[in-house]
Design a protein around this motif. Structure first.
Motif, PDB file in Angstrom:
ATOM      1  N   GLU A  65       0.836  -1.206   0.000  1.00 17.25           N
ATOM      2  CA  GLU A  65       0.000   0.000   0.000  1.00 17.25           C
ATOM      3  C   GLU A  65       0.869   1.253   0.000  1.00 17.25           C
ATOM      4  O   GLU A  65       0.583   2.216  -0.715  1.00 17.25           O
ATOM      5  N   ASP A  66       1.921   1.259   0.812  1.00 16.37           N
ATOM      6  CA  ASP A  66       2.808   2.427   0.859  1.00 16.37           C
ATOM      7  C   ASP A  66       3.390   2.716  -0.529  1.00 16.37           C
ATOM      8  O   ASP A  66       3.438   3.872  -0.973  1.00 16.37           O
ATOM      9  N   HIS A  67       3.832   1.663  -1.201  1.00 17.00           N
ATOM     10  CA  HIS A  67       4.406   1.845  -2.537  1.00 17.00           C
ATOM     11  C   HIS A  67       3.335   2.335  -3.515  1.00 17.00           C
ATOM     12  O   HIS A  67       3.596   3.236  -4.331  1.00 17.00           O
ATOM     13  N   PHE A  68       2.144   1.772  -3.446  1.00 18.63           N
ATOM     14  CA  PHE A  68       1.062   2.182  -4.337  1.00 18.63           C
ATOM     15  C   PHE A  68       0.720   3.651  -4.134  1.00 18.63           C
ATOM     16  O   PHE A  68       0.556   4.408  -5.100  1.00 18.63           O
ATOM     17  N   ARG A  69       0.617   4.069  -2.874  1.00 13.30           N
ATOM     18  CA  ARG A  69       0.298   5.478  -2.605  1.00 13.30           C
ATOM     19  C   ARG A  69       1.395   6.411  -3.137  1.00 13.30           C
ATOM     20  O   ARG A  69       1.108   7.414  -3.800  1.00 13.30           O
ATOM     21  N   GLU A  70       2.637   6.057  -2.820  1.00 16.09           N
ATOM     22  CA  GLU A  70       3.748   6.939  -3.179  1.00 16.09           C
ATOM     23  C   GLU A  70       3.977   6.996  -4.692  1.00 16.09           C
ATOM     24  O   GLU A  70       4.184   8.073  -5.259  1.00 16.09           O
ATOM     25  N   ALA A  71       3.936   5.843  -5.331  1.00 16.94           N
ATOM     26  CA  ALA A  71       4.322   5.774  -6.740  1.00 16.94           C
ATOM     27  C   ALA A  71       3.180   6.066  -7.693  1.00 16.94           C
ATOM     28  O   ALA A  71       3.411   6.554  -8.812  1.00 16.94           O
ATOM     29  N   VAL A  72       1.934   5.765  -7.282  1.00 17.96           N
ATOM     30  CA  VAL A  72       0.819   5.850  -8.219  1.00 17.96           C
ATOM     31  C   VAL A  72      -0.222   6.885  -7.808  1.00 17.96           C
ATOM     32  O   VAL A  72      -0.643   7.709  -8.630  1.00 17.96           O
ATOM     33  N   ILE A  73      -0.645   6.871  -6.546  1.00 23.52           N
ATOM     34  CA  ILE A  73      -1.754   7.719  -6.125  1.00 23.52           C
ATOM     35  C   ILE A  73      -1.331   9.172  -5.920  1.00 23.52           C
ATOM     36  O   ILE A  73      -1.996  10.104  -6.391  1.00 23.52           O
ATOM     37  N   GLU A  74      -0.239   9.381  -5.200  1.00 24.57           N
ATOM     38  CA  GLU A  74       0.154  10.761  -4.901  1.00 24.57           C
ATOM     39  C   GLU A  74       0.456  11.582  -6.155  1.00 24.57           C
ATOM     40  O   GLU A  74       0.065  12.760  -6.223  1.00 24.57           O
ATOM     41  N   PRO A  75       1.137  11.057  -7.162  1.00 23.34           N
ATOM     42  CA  PRO A  75       1.309  11.828  -8.395  1.00 23.34           C
ATOM     43  C   PRO A  75      -0.022  12.206  -9.048  1.00 23.34           C
ATOM     44  O   PRO A  75      -0.172  13.316  -9.576  1.00 23.34           O
ATOM     45  N   PHE A  76      -0.994  11.304  -9.005  1.00 22.20           N
ATOM     46  CA  PHE A  76      -2.316  11.614  -9.549  1.00 22.20           C
ATOM     47  C   PHE A  76      -2.985  12.740  -8.766  1.00 22.20           C
ATOM     48  O   PHE A  76      -3.553  13.675  -9.352  1.00 22.20           O
ATOM     49  N   GLU A  77      -2.927  12.671  -7.439  1.00 22.93           N
ATOM     50  CA  GLU A  77      -3.568  13.694  -6.617  1.00 22.93           C
ATOM     51  C   GLU A  77      -2.936  15.064  -6.851  1.00 22.93           C
ATOM     52  O   GLU A  77      -3.641  16.086  -6.916  1.00 22.93           O
ATOM     53  N   ARG A  78      -1.606  15.090  -6.992  1.00 24.89           N
ATOM     54  CA  ARG A  78      -0.936  16.376  -7.226  1.00 24.89           C
ATOM     55  C   ARG A  78      -1.306  16.961  -8.584  1.00 24.89           C
ATOM     56  O   ARG A  78      -1.556  18.164  -8.704  1.00 24.89           O
ATOM     57  N   GLU A  79      -1.346  16.117  -9.595  1.00 26.38           N
ATOM     58  CA  GLU A  79      -1.605  16.623 -10.948  1.00 26.38           C
ATOM     59  C   GLU A  79      -3.054  17.040 -11.150  1.00 26.38           C
ATOM     60  O   GLU A  79      -3.335  18.070 -11.767  1.00 26.38           O
ATOM     61  N   HIS A  80      -3.989  16.254 -10.624  1.00 26.73           N
ATOM     62  CA  HIS A  80      -5.406  16.501 -10.912  1.00 26.73           C
ATOM     63  C   HIS A  80      -6.137  17.189  -9.765  1.00 26.73           C
ATOM     64  O   HIS A  80      -7.308  17.545  -9.924  1.00 26.73           O
ATOM     65  N   ARG A  81      -5.479  17.349  -8.630  1.00 23.94           N
ATOM     66  CA  ARG A  81      -6.108  17.964  -7.459  1.00 23.94           C
ATOM     67  C   ARG A  81      -7.424  17.258  -7.106  1.00 23.94           C
ATOM     68  O   ARG A  81      -8.448  17.889  -6.842  1.00 23.94           O
ATOM     69  N   VAL A  82      -7.339  15.942  -7.127  1.00 25.41           N
ATOM     70  CA  VAL A  82      -8.454  15.073  -6.751  1.00 25.41           C
ATOM     71  C   VAL A  82      -7.961  14.163  -5.638  1.00 25.41           C
ATOM     72  O   VAL A  82      -6.905  13.533  -5.755  1.00 25.41           O
ATOM     73  N   HIS A  83      -8.728  14.113  -4.567  1.00 24.77           N
ATOM     74  CA  HIS A  83      -8.352  13.241  -3.443  1.00 24.77           C
ATOM     75  C   HIS A  83      -8.788  11.815  -3.723  1.00 24.77           C
ATOM     76  O   HIS A  83      -9.936  11.567  -4.131  1.00 24.77           O
TER      77      HIS A  83
END
Length: 438
Positions: A65-83
Motif C-alpha cells: 500500500e505504501d508503494h502504491f500510494r507513493e508511486a501511483v496515487i500521490e502523483p495523480f492527486e498532485r496533478e489533478h487535485r483530486v483526493h
C-alpha cells in the motif's frame, strides 16, 4: 487464484470525507431501509461536489500500500487535485460484495479475478472502458471483450506463476532431488476467507505444463470436465509432490501456515524447506530476500521439460463502477505508461502495457528475466484458471484443494461435486483465458 486476497480485512485509517462504506455494511445487517438511506447520502454528497474525491478499493496493504500510494496515487492527486479515498483490504472480494449490496460501492476497484468482475459486469455494475482505455495496450489475456462486446477491466500489475523459487547456491542436481521430497516444499494454504488458493495454483500449473494451453483453456472456460483424465492426473501429481495425506506433521503445517509465512523456514539454519511453487511477488518476502531467491520454471523442475510450454499469469485488474469525472481521470491515470512503469521500479511487480518494454539494464536479474517471460511472444500466457472461473466455482475449487491435501482419497467425490457446480446454468464463463490457446 491470485495471492493477495485473504486474511482479516484491513483498511487505511484516514479520515473520510464521505460516509464510510464499512458503516454502510453494518447498517445493511441491521435494516435494509437504513442501507438505502446511506446510499442516498453518498449520492447526495457526490452531487453536491463539496470536494473532488474518488473512492478506490484494492488489495494492497502494508508495504504494498505504501508503494502504491507513493508511486501511483500521490502523483495523480498532485496533478489533478483530486483526493483518492483509498481502502486497502486483504478481503476485498467480501468488502466489495457487501458494499454493492449496501448500495455504496467504490468508484474504482482493483480485483485479481476476471471471473468475479465478469459477474459484476453481467449485473450491470461495471462501466465499459473502451472510451477511456485502449484495449490494444494490454491485449489477451489481460483485457479482452466479454460476450457483449465491451471491455470492463485492464491490468495495473501483472505476475508470473509458473515458477519455483529456491535459495541462491542450491545447485541443479540438489534442486531436482528436492523436488521429489515432500518435506522440501514450502507450502502454506492459509489466506483467510480465500484459503486454499495456493493449492489451486499447483493443480492449474501442472495441467498447463503437462497438457498445454488448449486443454487448460477448455477446462478454465468450463468446457473440460473436472473428472477428465487430464485434470484428475494434475490433482494426483500434486498429491505425490507435496505428500498429500501423508506425514501428519507435514500436512498439518501446510494446512495451518499462512501463504505469506510458508517461505520462513528457508531462512532457518538448517533450512526447513528449500523450494516454493509461488508467484513472482513472493520474491519480496524477507526469507527469499535473505536466501537470495532464484527461480526455475515449473515445467523444468516439476516435469523435467526443457522449457515451459506456457506461462500461467495473474494480474491486479482495474474496473470502474461509478462514471464520474474524477473516476474517469483515475482510470486514465492507472492505464497510463507512467502509472504502469511505477510498478517495475522497485521489483514490486510487472506491467504488460504495450508502450513499455522490459529494461535492458538496471533492477535485479530475476526481475528482468521474469519481465521478459511476460513479453515472450513464442510462449503462451494463460490467466490463473481459478481467477477466471465464476466465483462459486473458484471458491469450491479452493475448498476442495484443502480437503484433498488432508484426504486425497476423497478426490473422486470432490471432482464430481465440482462438475455438478459447473453444470449449473448461472455461472458466467470467460471467453478468453490464454493469448494463444493452441
Amino acid at each position: 487464484m491470485n495471492a493477495h486476497p485473504g486474511d482479516p480485512a484491513t483498511a487505511a485509517p484516514e479520515a473520510r470525507t464521505r460516509p464510510s462504506r464499512r458503516l454502510a455494511r453494518t447498517v445493511t445487517g441491521v435494516a435494509g431501509a437504513l442501507a438505502l438511506l446511506a446510499a442516498a447520502v453518498v449520492v447526495g454528497v457526490r452531487a453536491a461536489g463539496h470536494e473532488p474525491t474518488v473512492t478506490l478499493l484494492a488489495n494492497w496493504t502494508g508495504g504494498d500500500e505504501d508503494h502504491f500510494r507513493e508511486a501511483v496515487i500521490e502523483p495523480f492527486e498532485r496533478e489533478h487535485r483530486v483526493h483518492v479515498d483509498y481502502q486497502g483490504s486483504n478481503a476485498e472480494s467480501q468488502v466489495l460484495g457487501a458494499d454493492v449490496e449496501a448500495g455504496t460501492p467504490p468508484d474504482v476497484v482493483v480485483l485479481t479475478g476476471p471471473g468475479e468482475l465478469a459477474e459484476y459486469a453481467r449485473q450491470k455494475q461495471l462501466v465499459p472502458l473502451e472510451n477511456l482505455v485502449r484495449p490494444a495496450d494490454f491485449g489477451a489475456p489481460w483485457s479482452t471483450p466479454l460476450a457483449d462486446g465491451h471491455v470492463y477491466w485492464f491490468p495495473l500489475k501483472a505476475d508470473v506463476k509458473s515458477i519455483v523459487w529456491y535459495p541462491g547456491g542450491l545447485g541443479e542436481r540438489e534442486r531436482r532431488a528436492a523436488a521429489h521430497r515432500p518435506a522440501a516444499w514450502c507450502v502454506g494454504m492459509g489466506s483467510g476467507a480465500t484459503s486454499g488458493w495456493p493449492g489451486t495454483d499447483w493443480i492449474e500449473d501442472i495441467l498447463l505444463q503437462r497438457h498445454g494451453p488448449g486443454v487448460y483453456e477448455r477446462w478454465a472456460r468450463g468446457g473440460l470436465r473436472w473428472q477428465s483424465p487430464q485434470v484428475e492426473e494434475a490433482w494426483r501429481t500434486w498429491r505425490d509432490l507435496v505428500g498429500a495425506g501423508g506425514e501428519p506433521d507435514l500436512v498439518r503445517r501446510a494446512l495451518n501456515t499462512p501463504y505469506r509465512s510458508a517461505s520462513e523456514p528457508v531462512a532457518d539454519d538448517p533450512r526447513g524447506c528449500t523450494l516454493e511453487h509461488q508467484a513472482s511477488f513472493v520474491r519480496n518476502q524477507p526469507a527469499w530476500r535473505h536466501a537470495d531467491g532464484r527461480y526455475a520454471s515449473s515445467a523444468e523442475l516439476l516435469l523435467d521439460a526443457p522449457a515451459p510450454g506456457a506461462w500461467e499469469v495473474s494480474g491486479d485488474l482495474v474496473a470502474l463502477l461509478h462514471d464520474t469525472p474524477q473516476a474517469r481521470e483515475l482510470i486514465r491515470h492507472l492505464a497510463s505508461t507512467d502509472a504502469q512503469r511505477a510498478w517495475t521500479e522497485k521489483d514490486s511487480g510487472f506491467s504488460v502495457h504495450a508502450g513499455l518494454r522490459p529494461a535492458s539494464e538496471g533492477g535485479s536479474a530475476w526481475h528482468r528475466s521474469l519481465a521478459a517471460a511476460l513479453r515472450d511472444e513464442e510462449t503462451a500466457h494463460c490467466f490463473d484458471a481459478s481467477d477466471v472461473m465464476p466465483p462459486a466455482v473458484r471458491d469450491a475449487f479452493a475448498e476442495a484443494a484443502i480437503e484433498f491435501l488432508a484426504h486425497p482419497g476423497r478426490l473422486d467425490r470432490l471432482l464430481r461435486s465440482l462438475d455438478a457446480l459447473g453444470d449449473t446454468s448461472g455461472p458466467t464463463w470467460q471467453p478468453t483465458v490464454c493469448d494463444r490457446p493452441s
